[in-house]
Write a protein that holds these residues in place. Sequence first.
Motif, PDB file in Angstrom:
ATOM      1  N   HIS A  36      -4.476   2.115  -4.285  1.00  0.00           N
ATOM      2  CA  HIS A  36      -5.818   2.151  -4.878  1.00  0.00           C
ATOM      3  C   HIS A  36      -5.864   3.074  -6.092  1.00  0.00           C
ATOM      4  O   HIS A  36      -6.432   2.710  -7.138  1.00  0.00           O
ATOM      5  CB  HIS A  36      -6.811   2.615  -3.815  1.00  0.00           C
ATOM      6  N   LEU A  37      -5.242   4.235  -5.986  1.00  0.00           N
ATOM      7  CA  LEU A  37      -5.237   5.170  -7.107  1.00  0.00           C
ATOM      8  C   LEU A  37      -4.497   4.577  -8.297  1.00  0.00           C
ATOM      9  O   LEU A  37      -4.899   4.780  -9.455  1.00  0.00           O
ATOM     10  CB  LEU A  37      -4.610   6.501  -6.678  1.00  0.00           C
ATOM     11  N   ALA A  38      -3.431   3.833  -8.017  1.00  0.00           N
ATOM     12  CA  ALA A  38      -2.708   3.179  -9.109  1.00  0.00           C
ATOM     13  C   ALA A  38      -3.575   2.113  -9.778  1.00  0.00           C
ATOM     14  O   ALA A  38      -3.587   1.981 -11.010  1.00  0.00           O
ATOM     15  CB  ALA A  38      -1.419   2.556  -8.573  1.00  0.00           C
ATOM     16  N   GLN A  39      -4.323   1.362  -8.981  1.00  0.00           N
ATOM     17  CA  GLN A  39      -5.214   0.342  -9.540  1.00  0.00           C
ATOM     18  C   GLN A  39      -6.294   0.970 -10.415  1.00  0.00           C
ATOM     19  O   GLN A  39      -6.748   0.363 -11.391  1.00  0.00           O
ATOM     20  CB  GLN A  39      -5.847  -0.456  -8.412  1.00  0.00           C
ATOM     21  N   LEU A  40      -6.696   2.195 -10.072  1.00  0.00           N
ATOM     22  CA  LEU A  40      -7.688   2.909 -10.879  1.00  0.00           C
ATOM     23  C   LEU A  40      -7.089   3.480 -12.156  1.00  0.00           C
ATOM     24  O   LEU A  40      -7.826   3.936 -13.036  1.00  0.00           O
ATOM     25  CB  LEU A  40      -8.304   4.048 -10.060  1.00  0.00           C
ATOM     26  N   GLU A  64       4.529   7.649  -3.504  1.00  0.00           N
ATOM     27  CA  GLU A  64       5.508   6.560  -3.580  1.00  0.00           C
ATOM     28  C   GLU A  64       4.822   5.238  -3.916  1.00  0.00           C
ATOM     29  O   GLU A  64       5.343   4.443  -4.717  1.00  0.00           O
ATOM     30  CB  GLU A  64       6.258   6.446  -2.253  1.00  0.00           C
ATOM     31  N   ALA A  65       3.659   4.997  -3.304  1.00  0.00           N
ATOM     32  CA  ALA A  65       2.921   3.766  -3.590  1.00  0.00           C
ATOM     33  C   ALA A  65       2.411   3.756  -5.026  1.00  0.00           C
ATOM     34  O   ALA A  65       2.426   2.706  -5.694  1.00  0.00           O
ATOM     35  CB  ALA A  65       1.764   3.608  -2.606  1.00  0.00           C
ATOM     36  N   MET A  66       1.954   4.908  -5.515  1.00  0.00           N
ATOM     37  CA  MET A  66       1.523   4.980  -6.911  1.00  0.00           C
ATOM     38  C   MET A  66       2.684   4.673  -7.852  1.00  0.00           C
ATOM     39  O   MET A  66       2.548   3.897  -8.804  1.00  0.00           O
ATOM     40  CB  MET A  66       0.954   6.375  -7.206  1.00  0.00           C
ATOM     41  N   PHE A 219     -18.094  12.790  -2.399  1.00  0.00           N
ATOM     42  CA  PHE A 219     -17.649  13.200  -1.072  1.00  0.00           C
ATOM     43  C   PHE A 219     -17.253  11.988  -0.235  1.00  0.00           C
ATOM     44  O   PHE A 219     -17.991  11.003  -0.174  1.00  0.00           O
ATOM     45  CB  PHE A 219     -18.787  13.969  -0.372  1.00  0.00           C
ATOM     46  N   ASN A 220     -16.065  12.057   0.382  1.00  0.00           N
ATOM     47  CA  ASN A 220     -15.660  11.127   1.438  1.00  0.00           C
ATOM     48  C   ASN A 220     -15.613   9.676   0.966  1.00  0.00           C
ATOM     49  O   ASN A 220     -16.007   8.761   1.687  1.00  0.00           O
ATOM     50  CB  ASN A 220     -16.607  11.272   2.638  1.00  0.00           C
ATOM     51  N   SER A 221     -15.097   9.443  -0.243  1.00  0.00           N
ATOM     52  CA  SER A 221     -14.966   8.075  -0.740  1.00  0.00           C
ATOM     53  C   SER A 221     -13.960   7.303   0.119  1.00  0.00           C
ATOM     54  O   SER A 221     -12.865   7.780   0.416  1.00  0.00           O
ATOM     55  CB  SER A 221     -14.503   8.082  -2.192  1.00  0.00           C
ATOM     56  N   GLN A 222     -14.347   6.068   0.484  1.00  0.00           N
ATOM     57  CA  GLN A 222     -13.563   5.279   1.429  1.00  0.00           C
ATOM     58  C   GLN A 222     -13.170   3.911   0.880  1.00  0.00           C
ATOM     59  O   GLN A 222     -12.719   3.037   1.619  1.00  0.00           O
ATOM     60  CB  GLN A 222     -14.371   5.084   2.719  1.00  0.00           C
ATOM     61  N   ALA A 223     -13.323   3.706  -0.416  1.00  0.00           N
ATOM     62  CA  ALA A 223     -13.162   2.370  -1.001  1.00  0.00           C
ATOM     63  C   ALA A 223     -11.793   1.777  -0.720  1.00  0.00           C
ATOM     64  O   ALA A 223     -11.670   0.570  -0.484  1.00  0.00           O
ATOM     65  CB  ALA A 223     -13.403   2.438  -2.507  1.00  0.00           C
ATOM     66  N   HIS A 224     -10.740   2.601  -0.726  1.00  0.00           N
ATOM     67  CA  HIS A 224      -9.384   2.068  -0.607  1.00  0.00           C
ATOM     68  C   HIS A 224      -9.127   1.397   0.734  1.00  0.00           C
ATOM     69  O   HIS A 224      -8.299   0.483   0.824  1.00  0.00           O
ATOM     70  CB  HIS A 224      -8.356   3.175  -0.852  1.00  0.00           C
ATOM     71  N   VAL A 225      -9.811   1.833   1.795  1.00  0.00           N
ATOM     72  CA  VAL A 225      -9.642   1.166   3.091  1.00  0.00           C
ATOM     73  C   VAL A 225     -10.768   0.167   3.355  1.00  0.00           C
ATOM     74  O   VAL A 225     -10.541  -0.871   3.984  1.00  0.00           O
ATOM     75  CB  VAL A 225      -9.543   2.191   4.248  1.00  0.00           C
ATOM     76  N   ARG A 226     -11.958   0.438   2.876  1.00  0.00           N
ATOM     77  CA  ARG A 226     -13.067  -0.501   3.086  1.00  0.00           C
ATOM     78  C   ARG A 226     -12.802  -1.835   2.392  1.00  0.00           C
ATOM     79  O   ARG A 226     -13.102  -2.902   2.948  1.00  0.00           O
ATOM     80  CB  ARG A 226     -14.374   0.104   2.578  1.00  0.00           C
ATOM     81  N   LEU A 227     -12.223  -1.795   1.190  1.00  0.00           N
ATOM     82  CA  LEU A 227     -11.987  -3.024   0.434  1.00  0.00           C
ATOM     83  C   LEU A 227     -10.940  -3.918   1.096  1.00  0.00           C
ATOM     84  O   LEU A 227     -10.915  -5.124   0.860  1.00  0.00           O
ATOM     85  CB  LEU A 227     -11.561  -2.689  -0.993  1.00  0.00           C
ATOM     86  N   LEU A 228     -10.084  -3.332   1.913  1.00  0.00           N
ATOM     87  CA  LEU A 228      -9.073  -4.131   2.603  1.00  0.00           C
ATOM     88  C   LEU A 228      -9.666  -4.938   3.747  1.00  0.00           C
ATOM     89  O   LEU A 228      -9.024  -5.863   4.249  1.00  0.00           O
ATOM     90  CB  LEU A 228      -7.958  -3.222   3.131  1.00  0.00           C
ATOM     91  N   LYS A 229     -10.870  -4.556   4.186  1.00  0.00           N
ATOM     92  CA  LYS A 229     -11.572  -5.257   5.269  1.00  0.00           C
ATOM     93  C   LYS A 229     -10.720  -5.315   6.542  1.00  0.00           C
ATOM     94  O   LYS A 229     -10.644  -6.338   7.227  1.00  0.00           O
ATOM     95  CB  LYS A 229     -11.992  -6.654   4.819  1.00  0.00           C
ATOM     96  N   VAL A 230     -10.091  -4.171   6.822  1.00  0.00           N
ATOM     97  CA  VAL A 230      -9.312  -4.014   8.056  1.00  0.00           C
ATOM     98  C   VAL A 230      -9.942  -2.841   8.800  1.00  0.00           C
ATOM     99  O   VAL A 230      -9.626  -1.679   8.528  1.00  0.00           O
ATOM    100  CB  VAL A 230      -7.822  -3.744   7.758  1.00  0.00           C
ATOM    101  N   PRO A 231     -10.861  -3.113   9.725  1.00  0.00           N
ATOM    102  CA  PRO A 231     -11.640  -2.031  10.344  1.00  0.00           C
ATOM    103  C   PRO A 231     -10.804  -0.931  10.985  1.00  0.00           C
ATOM    104  O   PRO A 231     -11.211   0.237  10.984  1.00  0.00           O
ATOM    105  CB  PRO A 231     -12.482  -2.769  11.392  1.00  0.00           C
TER     106      PRO A 231
END
Length: 237
Positions: A36-40, A64-66, A219-231
């Motif tokens: 997600h950080l790389a996409q940003l 490593e992912a970045m 505070f507490n940004s969750q976009a990187h996991v919420r966007l994956l739609k994997v609860p």
Amino acid sequence: MGNIYLIRHGQASFGADDYDVLSPVGVRQSQALGEHLAQLGLCLDHCVAGTLRRQQDTARLALEAMHANGCQVPPIETDPAFDEFDADGVIRALLPGLLPEEPEALHVLRNGAQNRSEFQRLFALMVQRWYDGEHEEEDGLETWQAFTARVEAGLGRVLQRASSGDDIAIFTSGGTIAALLHLVTRITPSQAFALNWQIINTSLSQLKFRGRDVTLASFNSQAHVRLLKVPELVTYR
């Protein structure tokens, strides 16, 4: 202005013999964060992590992912100022005084993975007594005041090394983030820990800084996991 990204470690191994190991979910959370950080298009100038294995591994996997997604990444610097407070020590010190009013507490704490909500209720109660100073200082437990002083010193070192406009990641833990919120915003320890219990694994909280002046930006940004739609990637412990 520069940016400091406070990142809570990925899910650790709650209920296992060694808590300080990322679970498979924690590994995926860390990788998703880096992607997600790389996409940003975020290019980090510095990366700091506490000494705990879960903090170090979260930082390593995210970077490593970045890098795999085309970002240049800095080396991981280590500063024990960003280690979590001693949760086991809090339990050992505060549990005896809790047992008269909570006779099932020992059983719940020994079987936390099977009693998660009750474990959290009891742990939050002991943490409250810890930051209120309701324990003996001679028991060797780091006090809330000593903990916040340690975290403040670590933040000071980060700011001292930073240049104007730097983007800095700090891989740390929920209690440390609560201490930083307390220091930066001047909210009470009670308010800081009320927010702490809402911090998900690998979430981002953003501080803005100019020189030694620091403010909370998000505070507490969750976009990187919420966007994956994997609860199952949205975890609190």
